[in-house]
Design a protein around this motif. Structure first.
Motif, mmCIF file in Angstrom:
data_model
loop_
_atom_site.group_PDB
_atom_site.id
_atom_site.type_symbol
_atom_site.label_atom_id
_atom_site.label_comp_id
_atom_site.label_asym_id
_atom_site.label_seq_id
_atom_site.Cartn_x
_atom_site.Cartn_y
_atom_site.Cartn_z
ATOM 1 N N HIS B 76 -4.638 12.585 15.595
ATOM 2 C CA HIS B 76 -4.418 12.109 16.421
ATOM 3 C C HIS B 76 -5.198 11.479 16.983
ATOM 4 C CE1 HIS B 76 -0.063 14.028 16.851
ATOM 5 N NE2 HIS B 76 -0.739 15.136 17.015
ATOM 6 N N ILE B 77 -6.592 10.892 15.929
ATOM 7 C CA ILE B 77 -7.825 10.101 16.431
ATOM 8 C C ILE B 77 -7.507 9.219 14.980
ATOM 9 C CG2 ILE B 77 -9.905 10.158 17.066
ATOM 10 C CD1 ILE B 77 -10.259 12.288 18.326
ATOM 11 N N GLY B 78 -8.164 7.889 15.882
ATOM 12 C CA GLY B 78 -7.922 6.810 13.933
ATOM 13 C C GLY B 78 -10.002 7.097 14.289
ATOM 14 N N TYR B 79 -10.018 7.098 13.002
ATOM 15 C CA TYR B 79 -11.922 7.104 12.742
ATOM 16 C C TYR B 79 -12.043 6.761 11.982
ATOM 17 C CZ TYR B 79 -15.877 9.837 11.596
ATOM 18 O OH TYR B 79 -17.047 9.866 11.339
ATOM 19 N N MET B 80 -13.104 6.209 12.030
ATOM 20 C CA MET B 80 -13.541 5.062 10.977
ATOM 21 C C MET B 80 -15.269 5.169 10.926
ATOM 22 S SD MET B 80 -13.701 0.616 10.830
ATOM 23 C CE MET B 80 -14.470 -0.044 9.935
ATOM 24 N N PRO B 81 -15.347 6.513 9.932
ATOM 25 C CA PRO B 81 -16.490 6.943 9.779
ATOM 26 C C PRO B 81 -17.524 5.764 9.632
ATOM 27 C CG PRO B 81 -15.264 7.294 7.892
ATOM 28 C CD PRO B 81 -14.956 6.732 9.028
ATOM 29 N N GLU B 82 -19.436 5.793 9.911
ATOM 30 C CA GLU B 82 -19.975 5.061 9.677
ATOM 31 C C GLU B 82 -20.257 4.946 7.579
ATOM 32 O OE1 GLU B 82 -24.371 6.402 10.236
ATOM 33 O OE2 GLU B 82 -24.474 4.938 10.469
ATOM 34 N N GLU B 83 -20.245 5.529 6.906
ATOM 35 C CA GLU B 83 -20.481 5.154 5.874
ATOM 36 C C GLU B 83 -18.682 5.277 4.965
ATOM 37 O OE1 GLU B 83 -23.391 6.043 4.443
ATOM 38 O OE2 GLU B 83 -24.414 7.544 5.705
ATOM 39 N N ARG B 84 -18.601 4.232 4.723
ATOM 40 C CA ARG B 84 -16.954 3.878 4.910
ATOM 41 C C ARG B 84 -16.175 4.519 3.598
ATOM 42 N NH1 ARG B 84 -17.986 2.063 8.706
ATOM 43 N NH2 ARG B 84 -18.426 -0.190 9.367
ATOM 44 N N GLY B 85 -15.762 4.830 3.520
ATOM 45 C CA GLY B 85 -15.565 6.010 2.613
ATOM 46 C C GLY B 85 -13.407 5.904 1.837
ATOM 47 N N LEU B 86 -13.933 5.385 1.132
ATOM 48 C CA LEU B 86 -11.846 5.137 0.799
ATOM 49 C C LEU B 86 -12.258 5.622 -0.727
ATOM 50 C CD1 LEU B 86 -11.121 2.005 2.193
ATOM 51 C CD2 LEU B 86 -9.838 3.983 2.657
ATOM 52 N N TYR B 87 -11.253 6.105 -1.714
ATOM 53 C CA TYR B 87 -11.489 5.879 -3.164
ATOM 54 C C TYR B 87 -11.122 5.019 -4.108
ATOM 55 C CZ TYR B 87 -10.157 11.069 -2.148
ATOM 56 O OH TYR B 87 -9.405 11.948 -2.236
ATOM 57 N N PRO B 88 -12.103 4.171 -4.491
ATOM 58 C CA PRO B 88 -12.431 3.395 -4.709
ATOM 59 C C PRO B 88 -12.015 2.928 -6.074
ATOM 60 C CG PRO B 88 -14.527 4.845 -5.272
ATOM 61 C CD PRO B 88 -13.436 5.687 -4.732
ATOM 62 N N LYS B 89 -11.030 3.691 -6.373
ATOM 63 C CA LYS B 89 -10.019 3.764 -7.222
ATOM 64 C C LYS B 89 -8.844 3.719 -7.700
ATOM 65 C CE LYS B 89 -12.820 4.507 -11.118
ATOM 66 N NZ LYS B 89 -13.253 5.706 -12.299
ATOM 67 N N MET B 90 -8.401 4.063 -5.764
ATOM 68 C CA MET B 90 -6.914 3.770 -5.741
ATOM 69 C C MET B 90 -6.390 2.489 -5.004
ATOM 70 S SD MET B 90 -6.052 6.979 -3.502
ATOM 71 C CE MET B 90 -3.946 7.318 -3.633
ATOM 72 N N LYS B 91 -5.247 2.294 -5.298
ATOM 73 C CA LYS B 91 -5.080 0.762 -4.863
ATOM 74 C C LYS B 91 -4.475 0.691 -3.041
ATOM 75 C CE LYS B 91 -2.368 -0.122 -8.628
ATOM 76 N NZ LYS B 91 -1.207 -0.049 -9.106
ATOM 77 N N VAL B 92 -4.605 -0.969 -2.332
ATOM 78 C CA VAL B 92 -4.510 -0.634 -0.936
ATOM 79 C C VAL B 92 -3.468 0.547 -1.101
ATOM 80 C CG1 VAL B 92 -4.215 -1.538 0.756
ATOM 81 C CG2 VAL B 92 -6.023 -2.348 -1.152
ATOM 82 N N THR B 93 -2.298 -0.230 -1.019
ATOM 83 C CA THR B 93 -1.324 0.501 0.225
ATOM 84 C C THR B 93 -1.105 2.376 -0.339
ATOM 85 O OG1 THR B 93 0.226 -1.681 -0.217
ATOM 86 C CG2 THR B 93 1.533 0.653 0.003
ATOM 87 N N GLU B 94 -1.358 2.461 -1.671
ATOM 88 C CA GLU B 94 -1.187 3.928 -1.820
ATOM 89 C C GLU B 94 -2.433 4.881 -1.322
ATOM 90 O OE1 GLU B 94 -2.080 4.817 -5.680
ATOM 91 O OE2 GLU B 94 0.022 3.529 -6.502
#
Lengths: 400, 303
Positions: B76-94
């Motif tokens: 239930h914690i929303g977390y924004m890590p210091e080292e930003r992390g998202l899948y580079p090849k995945m679309k935003v909504t997905e």
């Protein structure tokens, strides 16, 4: 509230589903599958044409020799050579046809003084068949001179037989079984390496993009590991299914494969079981290796030992099985995980491994898998959040 | 939600002989925005990672609503890590849907939330683009959306403002303020102290793994040295030197800055100033957060 607690299996399934979704739609998957199908089609095509053109000899007969056409066909067939005969008007035409490759052999002259013309050399089977015919002619002549009926003598001679008992009956379908066994080995090996590597790259992608930190704040490391391996495994199975389906259909349609469909089905089903055992064994190790490094460039150094552990049994199988299907070395390797999933399916498809061996080998592989999952979960959990330089395997095992 | 409170209680962490955190303690209540400041390597990120269970503490406890935090409540914690992390090849909504599902949302709810947050953060036009094709600022917005989309009960954000343009800073501030006002405790770290001063209800200053100052911005500023600026145009240099507990810091063009020792009477100072002639200004100078922070860092260097 729209939020429910995430069950353990849902966590694993969500991760697996993402792998499935993103990979099956990727260009790499589509192109890769097409490429494999092309290779398989070429393989079947070569088998088809080799099967057609090998052991077929066209013999042209001219003049008196023409009467020998039927006896020649019969005795060549007995020697395992498929001979077709044509009648050629004269020697000159025959010579030209041999030169142009239209005929393999030209037989001319009187029956007791045959002349044979070939372009380069005469095949052993055809030579033996012709030898037999010539001798038969000579024998018939001698018999007639001695006042015996050559025909009666021949019938008596033909009636003299001996009985053969075989300890290990030869399998007339061995050739086809071998083809299937090689196909299965090739596919399994290719899939293991390709999708195993995809697992390692996927882990490193999550590490290098740092998305791992976000993931691990909502799923446990082992769930991530399990979901990843399961998802990529299903992608691999899908690809193998497409390829095997296309390959088998083509082979059956072209008549390259004439094994009973039941036997083929058993081979396919056991290949699926072996694929899962083999893939999971390797994928878990690949995931473990991937968790140790943080950059795609560093993957090769950690996966190399794994690559060798797959390449060696594959090459051994591929080289040894056609020459010596009952090789002791392969028999031993087919029991040792993680080699067994690469070696055993070929032995099973060839019918040289009794059922008990297959079952024991599968059980051993499954047991090894359980142990590896535990080990990999530990290493993965410890190493996956460490970025920077390569994590030593020993440190990853030791850290709590 | 009245007792919604995130407590970090005496958390310690060492890497070998290096002490990263030592008895770190603070708490953040519902509707409160807590700014976490400190120089690089002071222990802010380590604290947040431990709160998220990404790192394990050597000792100490994280509590949510009075209960030690568990794997289940961490979701239930929303977390924004210091080292930003998202899948580079995945679309935003997905990507947003996937991450929200992992946090326990149903697929349908996750889709709605992804749409809502992409719209709110001005990413609607980029919904179906791969993350790697977005500008860094937009990637950062997606990262924030990932932290918010699963409707968290607590927000922990590591450097959410770094690298944002002023417009994006305003959008981000507003979103955080709204979340906070809806009863969600918000913790974020930042080096932009003016922003922290403006936004946060409370501030914690960390140094070498320890909390050295923790309170409302007002409290912290009041706790600083007691300085007064006097504008008395006719005063001569050294006019206040004889007063007890008063040290002159500067005297330029009739403007004098003095520091009062503890217990010194500012009324005595005012009378002395009036004795020199007219007094146009008599102001208590309160340190800005930046000055407070600088003091802390200087102490660190001296130590």
């Amino acid at each position: 509230m729209s939020k429910t607690s995430v069950s353990v299996s849902r966590g694993v399934w969500l991760v697996a589903k993402r792998e499935l979704n993103t990979r099956v739609r990727s260009k790499a998957f589509v192109i890769g599958t097409a490429a494999i199908i092309v290779v398989i089609a070429a393989y079947i095509g070569v088998m088809f044409f080799v099967g057609k053109s090998m052991s077929q000899t066209t013999v042209g007969m001219t003049g008196q020799a023409s009467v020998l056409a039927e006896p020649l066909k019969a005795s060549a067939k007995a020697l395992g050579e498929d001979v077709t005969t044509t009648t050629v008007p004269d020697v000159a035409t025959g010579e030209r046809q041999v030169t142009e490759g239209e005929l393999d052999v030209l037989v001319s002259g009187a029956t007791d003084k045959l002349q044979v013309l070939v372009k380069k050399d005469l095949g052993n089977q055809v030579r033996a068949a012709l030898d037999g015919l010539v001798r038969q002619q000579a024998l018939d002549a001698e018999l007639a001179e001695a006042g015996l009926d050559p025909h009666a003598v021949r019938t008596t001679v033909a009636g003299a037989k001996f009985e053969v008992r075989t300890i290990e009956p030869d399998d007339p379908e061995r050739g086809e079984r071998l083809g299937v066994a090689m196909g299965v080995t090739f596919l399994l090996y290719g899939s293991l390496l390709m999708f195993g590597m995809a697992v390692a790259q996927g882990v490193v992608e999550e590490k290098s993009s740092r998305v791992i930190e976000l993931l691990l704040s909502s799923v446990r490391p082992w769930q991530l590991l399990a979901g990843k391996v399961l998802g990529i495994g299903l992608v691999g199975l899908l690809q193998m299914g497409i390829v095997a389906g296309v390959g088998l259909t083509a082979a059956i349609q072209l008549g390259v494969l004439t094994l009973p469909q039941g036997a083929v089905l058993v081979t396919v089903l056991s290949a699926v079981v072996w694929y899962f055992l083999g893939f999971f064994l390797y994928a878990v190790m690949f995931a473990m290796a991937g968790s140790l490094v943080s950059r795609q460039e560093d993957i090769n150094s950690v996966v190399q030992p794994l690559m060798f552990s797959a390449i060696i049994p594959f090459v051994l199988t591929f080289i040894t099985i056609p020459r010596d299907p009952e090789s002791k070395l392969l028999e031993v390797l087919s029991f040792i995980p993680p080699f067994s999933p690469i070696v055993m399916p070929a032995r099973a498809a060839l019918g040289v491994a009794p059922a008990w061996q297959v079952i024991v080998s599968a059980v051993l592989a499954a047991a090894a898998l359980v142990g590896l999952i535990w080990l990999a979960g530990r290493v993965f959990g410890n190493a996956v959040l460490r970025t920077g330089s390569r994590v030593k395997l020993r440190d990853a095992l030791r850290a709590s | 939600m009245s007792d919604a409170v995130l407590e970090i209680d005496r958390v310690s962490k060492s890497y070998g002989s290096v002490v990263a955190l030592q008895d770190m303690s603070f708490s953040v209540r519902a509707g409160e925005m807590f700014g976490f400041v400190g120089s690089n390597g002071a222990g802010k990120t380590t604290t947040m990672r431990i709160a998220l269970g990404v790192l394990s503490a050597d000792s100490g406890e994280i509590r949510w609503n009075g209960e030690p935090i568990t794997f289940e409540t961490r979701r239930h914690i929303g977390y924004m890590p210091e080292e930003r992390g998202l899948y580079p090849k995945m679309k935003v909504t997905e990507q947003l849907v996937y991450l929200s599902e992992l946090h326990g949302m149903t697929t349908a709810a996750a889709r709605r939330a992804a749409d809502e947050w992409t719209e709110r953060l001005g990413l609607t036009a980029r919904r179906n683009e791969e993350v790697q094709k977005l500008s860094l600022g937009n990637q950062q917005r997606v990262q924030l959306a990932a932290a918010l989309a699963h409707d968290p009960e607590v927000l922990v954000l590591d450097e959410p403002f770094s690298g944002l343009d002023p417009v994006a800073v305003d959008v981000m501030s507003q979103v955080l303020r709204d979340k906070c006002d809806s009863g969600v405790p918000v913790v974020f770290s930042s080096h932009q102290l003016d922003l922290v001063e403006r936004l946060c209800d409370r501030v914690g200053i960390v140094r070498s793994g320890q909390m050295v100052a923790n309170g409302t911005v007002e409290e912290l500023r009041a706790s600083g040295a007691n300085r007064i600026e006097v504008h008395a145009p006719l005063a001569t240099y050294g006019w206040a030197d004889q007063l007890p507990g008063v040290t002159m810091l500067s005297h330029v063009d009739g403007r004098t800055v003095v520091e009062l020792a503890d217990g010194a009477d500012d009324q005595v100072l005012l009378r002395a100033a009036l004795d020199t002639g007219p007094v146009h200004e008599f102001t208590r100078l309160r340190p800005t957060l930046t000055e407070l922070f600088r003091n802390v860092v200087t102490e660190e260097r001296a130590a």
